[in-house]
Motif scaffolding. Structure first.
Motif, PDB file in Angstrom:
ATOM      1  N   ALA A  79     -25.052  58.030  53.147  1.00 11.53           N
ATOM      2  CA  ALA A  79     -25.814  56.805  52.903  1.00 11.53           C
ATOM      3  C   ALA A  79     -25.751  56.403  51.439  1.00 11.53           C
ATOM      4  O   ALA A  79     -25.656  55.202  51.114  1.00 11.53           O
ATOM      5  CB  ALA A  79     -27.259  57.006  53.346  1.00 11.53           C
ATOM      6  N   SER A 115     -22.419  54.798  50.860  1.00  6.91           N
ATOM      7  CA  SER A 115     -22.374  53.450  51.425  1.00  6.91           C
ATOM      8  C   SER A 115     -23.075  52.455  50.514  1.00  6.91           C
ATOM      9  O   SER A 115     -22.632  51.309  50.358  1.00  6.91           O
ATOM     10  CB  SER A 115     -23.026  53.442  52.813  1.00  6.91           C
ATOM     11  OG  SER A 115     -22.288  54.260  53.714  1.00  6.91           O
ATOM     12  N   THR A 133     -24.980  43.331  53.498  1.00  2.35           N
ATOM     13  CA  THR A 133     -24.432  44.682  53.731  1.00  2.35           C
ATOM     14  C   THR A 133     -25.075  45.691  52.784  1.00  2.35           C
ATOM     15  O   THR A 133     -25.386  46.830  53.173  1.00  2.35           O
ATOM     16  CB  THR A 133     -22.903  44.658  53.537  1.00  2.35           C
ATOM     17  OG1 THR A 133     -22.321  43.735  54.469  1.00  2.35           O
ATOM     18  CG2 THR A 133     -22.317  46.048  53.749  1.00  2.35           C
ATOM     19  N   ALA A 153     -27.334  48.984  53.721  1.00  2.00           N
ATOM     20  CA  ALA A 153     -26.959  50.315  53.209  1.00  2.00           C
ATOM     21  C   ALA A 153     -28.151  50.980  52.523  1.00  2.00           C
ATOM     22  O   ALA A 153     -28.371  52.193  52.654  1.00  2.00           O
ATOM     23  CB  ALA A 153     -25.791  50.181  52.246  1.00  2.00           C
ATOM     24  N   THR A 180     -30.500  52.188  55.164  1.00  2.00           N
ATOM     25  CA  THR A 180     -29.970  53.421  55.757  1.00  2.00           C
ATOM     26  C   THR A 180     -30.197  54.607  54.830  1.00  2.00           C
ATOM     27  O   THR A 180     -30.538  55.712  55.274  1.00  2.00           O
ATOM     28  CB  THR A 180     -28.469  53.259  56.051  1.00  2.00           C
ATOM     29  OG1 THR A 180     -28.280  52.160  56.951  1.00  2.00           O
ATOM     30  CG2 THR A 180     -27.891  54.522  56.678  1.00  2.00           C
TER      31      THR A 180
END
Length: 384
Positions: free
Chosen positions: A102, A105, A135, A139, A142
């Protein structure tokens, strides 16, 4: 015959004359006085733990170690049990891997957004920038979720080591090594009890409490700033520490009509144990009253307490109103007055109105009547 009858009649007259000249009985008396007397009440009590914790597992697994000896003291944080950690170690490693992914990302999404913003208007549209920004937010969410999962996995792993939350004495273990336990199960693994200090719950009838409130309101009793209690154990021995009042219950028992008060006692040798019954003497304060020796009183079958006083050379029986005891005497608030002479010796033949001869006496520390001459004699401790 006439001679014998004359002598017999003369003897009867002489005996009657002797009886008529017999002196009044002698009684020993003390002068009553008002004094400040400790106001105490004696009530039953029961020891209870000041803190007691049932130890339960918070994760599932097999018990691999019991880390204490039953009956021995434990400190806060001492290990009591260990549960097989292998599953939770694996869960933690997986959570840490997800967390690392994560984080990567997020870094990638931040770089993509930065490039999109730099190229905006030169081959990159506003829609592409917005997509890159969305996005990145996904991320980051997450990453936050992975962080929480990692923290929970670490917590579950920590819970495989079961420690004591308080300082006290740990009881018998209810499981053995190899037993399977479940998170938050109903059955406790063991119980830890704090014995030092320990509390004693004392129950007093509500009627006595109301009477005490009346005494305080009428200035007959002055409550102490710190209310203390002493204990007598079941063996008759006095417990070697005084207790301080912690709190008073706000309810009266529907079954006993009593109200509970809790006192706390230092108990380093663990003499007092939860559930043990004791007799308590609670020091409430002081009362302005007359102290009447118990040996000078009688208790009627009806409960009436009486004593003899001497008024103008004659015996008079009085009914006494007492609010407790102190040492060898009753704490009397009504029935006698300061300055009156209380009969404490030679009470056997007293009747109301009989003339008596008074002799001043005193009572020693054991409540035994002593002649004043004996008390003044140096080195003489025995009554004649």
């Amino acid at each position: 015959m006439a001679f014998r009858f004359t002598h017999l009649l003369a003897g009867v007259f002489l005996a009657s004359a002797a009886n008529a000249q017999m002196p009044p009985p002698t009684v020993g008396v003390i002068e009553l006085k008002t004094q400040a007397v400790p106001r105490t009440i004696v009530e039953p009590g029961r020891a209870i733990a000041s803190a007691q914790v049932e130890i339960r597992p918070r994760v599932e697994g097999t018990v691999t170690e019991i880390g204490y000896q039953a009956g021995r003291p434990v400190e806060t944080g001492d290990v009591l049990f260990r549960i097989d950690p292998s599953t939770y170690e694996a869960d933690l490693r997986a959570a840490e891997a997800d967390l690392a992914a994560a984080r990567a990302s997020v870094q990638e999404a931040e770089a993509a957004l930065q490039r999109s913003e730099q190229l905006l208007g030169t081959g990159t549209s506003q829609a592409q920038v917005d997509t890159a920004r969305s996005t990145l937010e996904q991320a980051r969410a997450t990453l936050q979720s992975a962080t929480v999962t990692r923290d929970l996995a670490r917590t579950d792993l920590d819970r495989t080591t079961v420690t004591s939350p308080i300082t006290g004495v740990a009881g018998f273990a209810n499981v053995s090594v190899g037993d399977l336990v479940a998170a938050n199960q109903a059955d406790a693994l063991a119980t830890v009890t704090q014995l030092d200090p320990i509390d004693v719950e004392i129950w007093a009838p509500s009627a006595r409490i109301l009477s005490l409130i009346d005494d305080v309101s009428s200035d007959r009793v002055e409550i102490a700033e710190s209310i203390t209690a002493t204990l007598t154990l079941e063996t008759g021995r006095t417990f070697d520490a005084d207790g301080q009042m912690v709190a008073t219950g706000q309810n009266v028992s529907e079954t006993t009509g009593s109200r509970a008060t809790r006192f706390r006692f230092e108990n380093p040798r663990h003499v007092l144990l939860p559930g043990m019954f004791v007799r308590s003497e609670v020091m409430l304060g002081s009362a302005r009253a007359i102290l009447v020796p118990q040996s000078a009183t009688e208790r009627a079958p009806t409960g009436e307490l009486t004593a003899w006083v001497v008024v103008d050379g004659a015996a008079e029986q009085r009914s006494l109103n007492e609010i407790g005891t102190h040492e060898h005497g009753w704490i009397v608030t009504d029935g006698v007055a300061a300055g009156e002479l209380l009969a404490v010796d030679g009470l056997a033949n007293l009747t109301t109105g009989i003339e008596v001869q008074t002799v001043p006496v005193m009572l020693d520390e054991d409540g035994v009547v002593r002649d004043l001459e004996d008390a003044d004699a140096p080195g003489d401790t025995e009554a004649e």
